[in-house]
Design a protein around this motif. Structure first.
Motif, PDB file in Angstrom:
ATOM      1  N   UNK A  75       0.842  -1.193   0.000  1.00 47.80           N
ATOM      2  CA  UNK A  75       0.000   0.000   0.000  1.00 47.80           C
ATOM      3  C   UNK A  75       0.887   1.256   0.000  1.00 47.80           C
ATOM      4  N   UNK A  76       0.440   2.276  -0.690  1.00 49.53           N
ATOM      5  CA  UNK A  76       1.203   3.527  -0.724  1.00 49.53           C
ATOM      6  C   UNK A  76       1.376   4.109   0.679  1.00 49.53           C
ATOM      7  N   UNK A  77       0.348   3.996   1.502  1.00 47.66           N
ATOM      8  CA  UNK A  77       0.447   4.499   2.876  1.00 47.66           C
ATOM      9  C   UNK A  77       1.556   3.781   3.652  1.00 47.66           C
ATOM     10  N   UNK A 232      -8.772  -0.885  -3.786  1.00 46.96           N
ATOM     11  CA  UNK A 232      -8.099  -0.524  -5.036  1.00 46.96           C
ATOM     12  C   UNK A 232      -7.139   0.619  -4.708  1.00 46.96           C
ATOM     13  N   UNK A 233      -5.878   0.281  -4.496  1.00 47.56           N
ATOM     14  CA  UNK A 233      -4.923   1.265  -3.971  1.00 47.56           C
ATOM     15  C   UNK A 233      -4.237   2.073  -5.055  1.00 47.56           C
ATOM     16  N   UNK A 234      -4.153   1.540  -6.269  1.00 45.77           N
ATOM     17  CA  UNK A 234      -3.576   2.332  -7.366  1.00 45.77           C
ATOM     18  C   UNK A 234      -4.102   1.785  -8.683  1.00 45.77           C
ATOM     19  N   UNK A 236      -2.827   0.032 -10.925  1.00 45.76           N
ATOM     20  CA  UNK A 236      -2.362  -1.274 -11.395  1.00 45.76           C
ATOM     21  C   UNK A 236      -3.357  -2.384 -11.081  1.00 45.76           C
ATOM     22  N   UNK A 237      -4.345  -2.124 -10.239  1.00 41.32           N
ATOM     23  CA  UNK A 237      -5.332  -3.126  -9.863  1.00 41.32           C
ATOM     24  C   UNK A 237      -6.078  -3.612 -11.104  1.00 41.32           C
ATOM     25  N   UNK A 238      -6.047  -4.929 -11.317  1.00 42.81           N
ATOM     26  CA  UNK A 238      -6.718  -5.508 -12.479  1.00 42.81           C
ATOM     27  C   UNK A 238      -8.154  -5.878 -12.104  1.00 42.81           C
ATOM     28  N   UNK A 239      -9.095  -5.068 -12.569  1.00 46.48           N
ATOM     29  CA  UNK A 239     -10.502  -5.304 -12.261  1.00 46.48           C
ATOM     30  C   UNK A 239     -11.053  -6.407 -13.154  1.00 46.48           C
ATOM     31  N   UNK A 240     -11.889  -7.238 -12.570  1.00 47.41           N
ATOM     32  CA  UNK A 240     -12.545  -8.295 -13.318  1.00 47.41           C
ATOM     33  C   UNK A 240     -13.785  -7.736 -14.017  1.00 47.41           C
ATOM     34  N   UNK A 241     -14.260  -8.421 -15.065  1.00 43.33           N
ATOM     35  CA  UNK A 241     -15.435  -7.916 -15.790  1.00 43.33           C
ATOM     36  C   UNK A 241     -16.597  -7.627 -14.844  1.00 43.33           C
TER      37      UNK A 241
END
Length: 308
Positions: A75-77, A232-234, A236-241
């Motif tokens: 996580x960025x934090x 969803x932190x950035x 790059x998160x690959x969302x599913x359909x």
């Protein structure tokens, strides 16, 4: 005559005893080994470890470097908080990353949680320990976390290749530590072995320790995947359909790589609210750790290979 000092509460007496044991283990490690290092995961347990190390060696600095295994998916934090702690404690920070795996395209989405963990955490850790020649590694694991960790000693011997063999651990007789190593052997030290999750939070509150804000509730973009809430932190998160992030009031009990760390719905936004919530829950701390796979058997297999 001045009034007599109030006797410490039972809770404070327990924390005092745990603190003393942890400080003893840290000092013993610094004295007994040639080149120790402290593992730093940026979580609450690691934060307690830094505080204990600062206490153990005050007024001098922490006498060993700190190693963070960075998968590049934290996580960025967490990374922001890591920088703050480096400044606060004056840490000699070393960062270990498996760049070869990254070059091969390894991500939490491409290789599955178990193989991703092996490549990005276990392999990276082993390579860093070998590169720097560390003969003892201090970690914040606790015996109450899950079954395989309950088998660990405070001083846990590792065989050549950093392999863990539970049956070859040495007995712990009072406070007499067998710190002798043969060629290829190393030691792992777990000063928080006898702490519980609640002990950690009580200590954080008592000592006024900062923690990553992710432990406290806030509105965060989440998707519901496999029954788990993933933040969803950035980008790059690959969302599913069909997945659309939804803002929910959530926090974390355990932190790691964000696609593999599930949040919980919670209104606990302060340390007191967090502790009150924790005192009434029965859910496992690691229920949101997608890397654990098939429970203790999966974790034990990782540890045999060198995972912390």
């Amino acid at each position: 005559m001045p009034a007599p000092a109030a006797a410490p509460s039972v809770a404070d007496a327990v924390l005092d005893a745990l603190e003393a044991e942890a400080i003893w283990a840290l000092r013993e490690t610094a004295a007994a080994f040639r080149n120790p290092v402290m593992l730093y995961s940026i979580g609450k347990d690691s934060g307690v470890m830094l505080h204990l190390a600062a206490k153990a060696f005050a007024p001098g600095p922490i006498p060993f470097p700190v190693l963070h295994v960075d998968t590049t998916w934290k996580f960025r934090d967490m990374i922001t908080f890591r920088g703050q702690m480096v400044q606060q404690y004056g840490l000699d920070l070393r960062v270990a990353t498996n760049h070869a795996a990254i070059a091969e395209g390894v991500t939490p989405f491409t290789h599955g949680a178990q193989e991703y963990t092996r490549l990005m955490k276990t392999v990276a850790l082993r390579e860093a320990l070998d590169e720097y020649g560390f003969d003892a590694a201090i970690g914040g694991s606790r015996r109450d976390e899950e079954r395989s960790r309950a088998k660990e000693r405070i001083f846990s011997l590792r065989m050549p290749g950093h392999r863990w063999e539970p049956r070859r651990q040495r007995p712990e007789l009072w406070r007499t530590v067998n710190a002798q190593l043969t060629p290829g052997q190393t030691m792992r030290t777990f000063p928080l072995s006898n702490w519980t999750e609640m002990d950690v939070w009580y200590y954080v509150r008592r000592e006024g320790l900062p923690v990553v804000p992710l432990y406290y509730a806030a509105m965060r973009p989440t998707v519901l995947r496999g029954g788990q809430l993933i933040v969803v932190d950035d980008d790059r998160m690959q969302l599913e359909p069909g997945e659309v992030p939804v803002d929910r009031l959530v926090r974390f009990r355990s932190l790691g790589c964000y696609p593999l760390s599930a949040a919980i719905e919670s209104p606990a936004a302060t340390i007191d609210e967090l502790i009150a919530e924790m005192e009434s829950t029965r859910q496992s701390e690691r229920a949101g750790r997608l890397i654990d796979g098939e429970g203790g058997a999966s974790m034990e297999a990782k540890k045999v290979e060198g995972y912390f």
